[in-house]
Design a protein around this motif. Structure first.
Motif, mmCIF file in Angstrom:
data_model
loop_
_atom_site.group_PDB
_atom_site.id
_atom_site.type_symbol
_atom_site.label_atom_id
_atom_site.label_comp_id
_atom_site.label_asym_id
_atom_site.label_seq_id
_atom_site.Cartn_x
_atom_site.Cartn_y
_atom_site.Cartn_z
ATOM 1 N N VAL A 256 0.872 -1.184 0.000
ATOM 2 C CA VAL A 256 0.000 0.000 0.000
ATOM 3 C C VAL A 256 0.905 1.229 0.000
ATOM 4 N N PRO A 257 0.374 2.384 -0.399
ATOM 5 C CA PRO A 257 1.219 3.580 -0.469
ATOM 6 C C PRO A 257 1.797 3.999 0.886
ATOM 7 N N CYS B 103 2.630 7.030 1.568
ATOM 8 C CA CYS B 103 1.877 8.253 1.858
ATOM 9 C C CYS B 103 0.636 8.259 0.967
ATOM 10 N N GLN B 104 -0.476 8.805 1.503
ATOM 11 C CA GLN B 104 -1.711 8.855 0.690
ATOM 12 C C GLN B 104 -1.542 9.771 -0.516
ATOM 13 N N TYR C 252 -4.019 0.988 -7.005
ATOM 14 C CA TYR C 252 -4.913 1.691 -6.072
ATOM 15 C C TYR C 252 -4.198 2.909 -5.476
ATOM 16 N N LEU C 253 -3.536 3.649 -6.357
ATOM 17 C CA LEU C 253 -2.843 4.866 -5.935
ATOM 18 C C LEU C 253 -3.798 6.040 -6.100
ATOM 19 N N ARG C 254 -3.609 7.076 -5.308
ATOM 20 C CA ARG C 254 -4.520 8.213 -5.367
ATOM 21 C C ARG C 254 -4.304 9.015 -6.643
ATOM 22 N N LYS C 255 -5.395 9.441 -7.250
ATOM 23 C CA LYS C 255 -5.305 10.269 -8.446
ATOM 24 C C LYS C 255 -5.350 11.724 -7.989
ATOM 25 N N GLY D 271 -6.969 13.309 2.016
ATOM 26 C CA GLY D 271 -7.530 12.754 0.789
ATOM 27 C C GLY D 271 -6.969 11.350 0.678
ATOM 28 N N ALA E 73 -5.935 7.442 -0.125
ATOM 29 C CA ALA E 73 -5.734 6.624 -1.327
ATOM 30 C C ALA E 73 -6.919 5.667 -1.430
ATOM 31 N N PRO E 74 -7.226 5.191 -2.668
ATOM 32 C CA PRO E 74 -8.366 4.279 -2.811
ATOM 33 C C PRO E 74 -8.149 2.970 -2.037
ATOM 34 N N SER F 16 -4.199 4.180 2.218
ATOM 35 C CA SER F 16 -3.360 4.973 3.110
ATOM 36 C C SER F 16 -4.000 6.346 3.323
ATOM 37 N N ALA F 17 -3.923 6.860 4.546
ATOM 38 C CA ALA F 17 -4.694 8.070 4.858
ATOM 39 C C ALA F 17 -3.993 8.943 5.897
ATOM 40 N N PRO G 280 -10.985 11.640 -4.602
ATOM 41 C CA PRO G 280 -10.169 11.572 -3.380
ATOM 42 C C PRO G 280 -10.455 12.712 -2.407
#
Lengths: 279, 159
Positions: free
Chosen positions: A63-64, A66-67, A104-107, B40, B42-43, B52-53, B125
């Motif tokens: 998982v990432p 950092c978000q 599943y990385l944030r856009k 914001g 992550a999915p 991750s948040a 997000p």
């Protein structure tokens, strides 16, 4: 002429986007472990422990770290004897799209600075291309967080301000950034060239290994000197006080105009995420 | 360590909320006594409830915070310093500001036990999510008496 298939580039870029976000490079891991030991503030030590636990968990769970999985910045070194079958730019865009979707990385990219509508797939990446000799395609991919990017600065110094002027500007930029860019930070400094060249150099400097001292001994000495000054600011991890405000300072230089001394400071957070591929 | 309900909101959601307040319209969720977490996420991967948040930088929300405090918001979570104006307002409205460790996003997400969408799903997000958290790691930076942990750090001792 060496032929490289577009699909190979797409897949490798996708993989790099994910790896950069899940797995911290060894030099940064080592620096965080060392900083936990060396940090004199107890709160700071505790924060380093959280950062270490965090990167271990991220790597294990894929998982990432950092978000904010970043703006994708790709430095391309394209050998003159390479022929990409298909379109290189398209391949890079598709790679980013695939990497961010499947990982599943944030856009985090919006279409327009004012209307702020998300592009939905983290494209477009920012691409910097250099044509070099040889038959290799080298890609350096960075997932650059927005919080630290926001604290970056550029200044056109006068030649007479010299090295002292540069030191003051860099240290002051980190001081003003304070807790915002997630210290401990890594500081990329671009000196010389033109307005835009200095900025580009400061970003490129962030690709270097933390352990890597500059090949020019004088510049290497300056990197150390600035790092020491930054670490005496007392900002510390997350701005809560301490002796480890930065993990490294990296300088890149270029010839400049007789009238100018451009200086750019690109700040990176401790989650300095970048990967390299040679095709 | 925090446990209970927090709402996520960052730049885009703040702009929408403040616009509604300006127009005198009802907010999509009640802010009274609530905490907003500047994040914001992550999915979520399949089988997970959230990605991750970790916190985003708080100063960007400074110009948009007072109208929310007036609606009863009692706490915010982010990272980095708040402006003097917001610090004063937090004292006045008796609100607390917490910092979470920026970049410790995978670790922080472990403390989130339930997630639902509260408003603005179209923001992706940046949508407002209602999170239930258990033992969420955070540090009080600004209390209701006007203290500030960043201001209290002893820079001299680290020279």
């Amino acid at each position: 002429m060496k032929k490289i298939a577009k699909s190979l580039i797409v897949n490798r870029v996708a993989q790099m986007c994910q790896e950069a976000n899940f797995v911290l490079n060894d030099d940064i891991k080592k620096a965080l472990l060392r900083a936990r030991k060396e940090e004199s503030s107890e709160m700071g030590k505790n924060i380093f422990q959280q950062l270490i636990d965090n990167y271990q968990l991220a790597e294990k769970k894929k998982v990432p770290i950092c978000q904010d999985t970043g703006y994708t910045v790709i430095f391309v070194e394209l050998g003159e004897d390479v022929k990409v079958e298909g379109n290189l730019q398209e391949a890079l865009f598709e790679g980013v799209k695939k990497g961010y979707k499947e990982g599943y990385l944030r856009k985090s990219i919006v279409k327009d600075p004012f209307n702020r509508e998300n592009t939905g797939d983290n494209t477009p990446p920012v691409i910097h291309t250099e044509i070099v000799s040889g038959n290799k395609l080298k890609l350096y991919l960075m997932a650059k967080g927005g919080g630290s990017e926001n604290m970056s600065k550029i200044k056109m110094l006068s030649p007479a301000q010299g090295q002292e002027g540069v030191i003051d500007f860099v240290v002051d930029t980190v001081r003003r950034a304070d807790a915002n860019p997630c210290p401990p930070v890594i500081v990329g400094v671009g000196l010389g060239g033109t307005f835009e060249k200095a900025a580009l150099l400061s970003k490129k400097a962030l690709l270097r290994d933390l352990d890597d001292a500059h090949s020019d001994p004088k510049t290497a000495k300056l990197e150390k000197k600035i790092l020491n000054k930054i670490n005496k600011l007392g900002i510390g991890p997350q701005g809560l006080g301490g002796t480890r405000t930065a993990l490294g300072v990296k300088i890149e230089k270029y010839p400049c105009h007789i009238a100018s001394l451009p200086a750019a400071v690109n700040i990176n957070c401790h989650a300095a995420r970048h990967k390299k591929a040679v095709l | 360590m925090l446990s209970g309900i927090v709402y996520t909101a960052r730049d885009a959601a703040h702009m929408k909320l403040v616009n509604l307040i300006k127009k005198g319209q009802t907010l999509p969720f009640d802010l009274s006594g609530q905490i907003i977490y500047y994040v914001g996420p992550a999915p979520a991967k399949p089988g997970e409830i959230i990605g991750s948040a970790g916190p985003t930088t708080s100063y960007r929300m400074d110009p948009l915070t007072i109208p929310l405090l007036k609606k009863g918001l009692s706490g915010t979570i982010g990272k980095g310093k708040r402006s003097p104006k917001i610090r004063k307002a937090m004292k006045e409205y008796k609100a607390v500001y917490f910092a979470a460790v920026g970049g410790a996003a995978a670790l922080i997400s472990e403390s989130i036990t339930r997630v639902s969408t509260a408003a603005y799903p179209e923001l992706g997000p940046e949508a407002v999510k209602k999170l239930e958290v258990k033992d969420f790691p955070a540090i009080v930076v600004n209390d209701i008496y006007g203290n500030d942990l960043y201001e209290m750090r002893k820079e001299e001792q680290y020279k």
